[in-house]
Design a protein around this motif. Structure first.
Motif, mmCIF file in Angstrom:
data_model
loop_
_atom_site.group_PDB
_atom_site.id
_atom_site.type_symbol
_atom_site.label_atom_id
_atom_site.label_comp_id
_atom_site.label_asym_id
_atom_site.label_seq_id
_atom_site.Cartn_x
_atom_site.Cartn_y
_atom_site.Cartn_z
ATOM 1 N N THR A 3 -14.189 7.783 -7.395
ATOM 2 C CA THR A 3 -13.660 6.571 -8.037
ATOM 3 C C THR A 3 -13.612 5.470 -6.989
ATOM 4 O O THR A 3 -13.146 5.697 -5.869
ATOM 5 C CB THR A 3 -12.234 6.794 -8.590
ATOM 6 N N VAL A 12 -10.688 -0.900 -11.204
ATOM 7 C CA VAL A 12 -11.631 0.219 -11.125
ATOM 8 C C VAL A 12 -13.033 -0.325 -11.386
ATOM 9 O O VAL A 12 -13.302 -0.891 -12.447
ATOM 10 C CB VAL A 12 -11.290 1.314 -12.158
ATOM 11 N N THR A 40 -16.695 4.974 -11.546
ATOM 12 C CA THR A 40 -16.263 6.368 -11.648
ATOM 13 C C THR A 40 -17.496 7.196 -11.984
ATOM 14 O O THR A 40 -18.257 6.837 -12.875
ATOM 15 C CB THR A 40 -15.202 6.573 -12.756
ATOM 16 N N VAL A 55 -5.196 -1.368 -11.976
ATOM 17 C CA VAL A 55 -4.242 -0.377 -11.485
ATOM 18 C C VAL A 55 -3.272 -1.019 -10.504
ATOM 19 O O VAL A 55 -3.561 -2.050 -9.900
ATOM 20 C CB VAL A 55 -4.960 0.813 -10.803
ATOM 21 N N ILE A 83 -12.125 1.648 -6.332
ATOM 22 C CA ILE A 83 -11.225 0.591 -6.795
ATOM 23 C C ILE A 83 -11.366 -0.610 -5.862
ATOM 24 O O ILE A 83 -11.254 -0.471 -4.639
ATOM 25 C CB ILE A 83 -9.765 1.074 -6.821
ATOM 26 N N SER A 102 -3.522 5.324 -6.700
ATOM 27 C CA SER A 102 -4.154 4.172 -6.059
ATOM 28 C C SER A 102 -3.299 3.717 -4.889
ATOM 29 O O SER A 102 -2.084 3.577 -5.017
ATOM 30 C CB SER A 102 -4.309 3.034 -7.068
ATOM 31 N N ILE A 128 -4.740 8.045 -10.566
ATOM 32 C CA ILE A 128 -6.121 7.684 -10.907
ATOM 33 C C ILE A 128 -7.032 8.902 -11.003
ATOM 34 O O ILE A 128 -8.196 8.789 -11.401
ATOM 35 C CB ILE A 128 -6.712 6.717 -9.857
ATOM 36 N N GLN A 139 -0.189 4.190 -8.928
ATOM 37 C CA GLN A 139 -0.609 4.621 -10.265
ATOM 38 C C GLN A 139 -1.609 5.775 -10.170
ATOM 39 O O GLN A 139 -2.589 5.710 -9.430
ATOM 40 C CB GLN A 139 -1.256 3.459 -11.018
ATOM 41 N N TYR A 191 -12.338 7.091 -3.488
ATOM 42 C CA TYR A 191 -11.603 8.348 -3.633
ATOM 43 C C TYR A 191 -12.618 9.419 -4.044
ATOM 44 O O TYR A 191 -13.124 9.388 -5.181
ATOM 45 C CB TYR A 191 -10.510 8.216 -4.701
ATOM 46 N N TRP A 247 0.847 -1.180 0.000
ATOM 47 C CA TRP A 247 0.000 0.000 0.000
ATOM 48 C C TRP A 247 0.890 1.240 0.000
ATOM 49 O O TRP A 247 2.027 1.199 0.504
ATOM 50 C CB TRP A 247 -0.906 0.025 1.231
ATOM 51 N N PRO A 256 -2.146 7.987 -0.780
ATOM 52 C CA PRO A 256 -2.878 8.387 -1.992
ATOM 53 C C PRO A 256 -2.458 9.745 -2.551
ATOM 54 O O PRO A 256 -2.644 10.007 -3.743
ATOM 55 C CB PRO A 256 -4.333 8.408 -1.529
#
Length: 220
Positions: A149, A136, A139, A175, A151, A130, A181, A179, A161, A91, A94
């Motif tokens: 969004t 995903v 959205t 993702v 995920i 992410s 997003i 990355q 998010y 992890w 963000p």
């Protein structure tokens, strides 16, 4: 190596000759030490030559080297697979350049219920990445959440998010951790630009994102 073998064999032959009178000793006339051969009435002749030793040694050395190379390749592959697994399951934070404002479980007139996420306040348009690998699944604009969004991670956990100014991925996209997003914004019910992050294990009720980040070795 061949020379050492010849010396040992010669010494052995001398010992046999020296003890030929012993009733329990080997018969000297059945052994020849000059050309490094031996014969017995009940066994076929066998010749141990210098060239044979060198060839055998070379063949063994080559086989051992090949085994070592194969073992190293297997180890490298195993390490690579483990590194990839770790990479996909890690992890990350963000956003960067933020400060935490509202936390999970707080109450305020700004929300109809208790606060269900963790707010990362910062400049509008900051890049959102992410926090983990996943797919995903949604959205779009979602009322008080603004542009949101969702995920879904490999274990079924959903990460939300919210309040984005712009989306950066599409439904169905795979993702990886870190990355991009989307971008932070002030859509929905907000008092300023920030990312509202929610964590929903198995797609169920939200839990404290701070605790989940800590659990995965990430400190907000």
């Amino acid at each position: 190596m061949a020379g050492a073998f010849a010396l040992i064999l010669a010494a052995f032959g001398s010992a046999v000759v020296g003890n030929a009178t012993d009733a329990n000793s080997l018969k000297a006339d059945r052994y020849q030490t000059v050309n490094q051969t031996y014969t017995r009435a009940d066994e076929p002749s066998a010749d141990v030559s210098r060239s044979f030793d060198r060839a055998a040694f070379s063949k063994q050395a080559t086989a051992q080297a090949q085994q070592k190379i194969a073992a190293n390749e297997q180890l490298t592959a195993a390490v690579g697979k483990e590194a990839k697994k770790i990479e996909l399951n890690k992890w990350v934070l963000p956003v960067t350049g933020y400060h935490l404002t509202a936390r999970f479980g707080q109450r305020s007139g700004l929300w109809s219920t208790v606060h269900t996420g963790l707010d990362f306040a910062g400049p509008s348009g900051s890049t959102i990445v992410s926090v983990a690998a996943g797919t995903v699944v949604s959205t779009g604009y979602e009322g008080a959440y603004g542009n949101r969004t969702i995920i879904q991670l490999n274990d079924g956990t959903e990460i939300w998010y919210c309040h984005q100014s712009q989306f950066g991925v599409k439904v169905g996209e795979q993702v990886t951790p870190g990355q991009p997003i989307g971008f932070t914004g002030s859509t929905g019910n907000v008092t300023g630009p920030h990312l509202h992050l929610e964590v929903h294990p198995a797609g169920g009720a939200p839990v404290d994102p701070y605790g989940e980040l800590i659990k995965h070795d990430v400190t907000p």
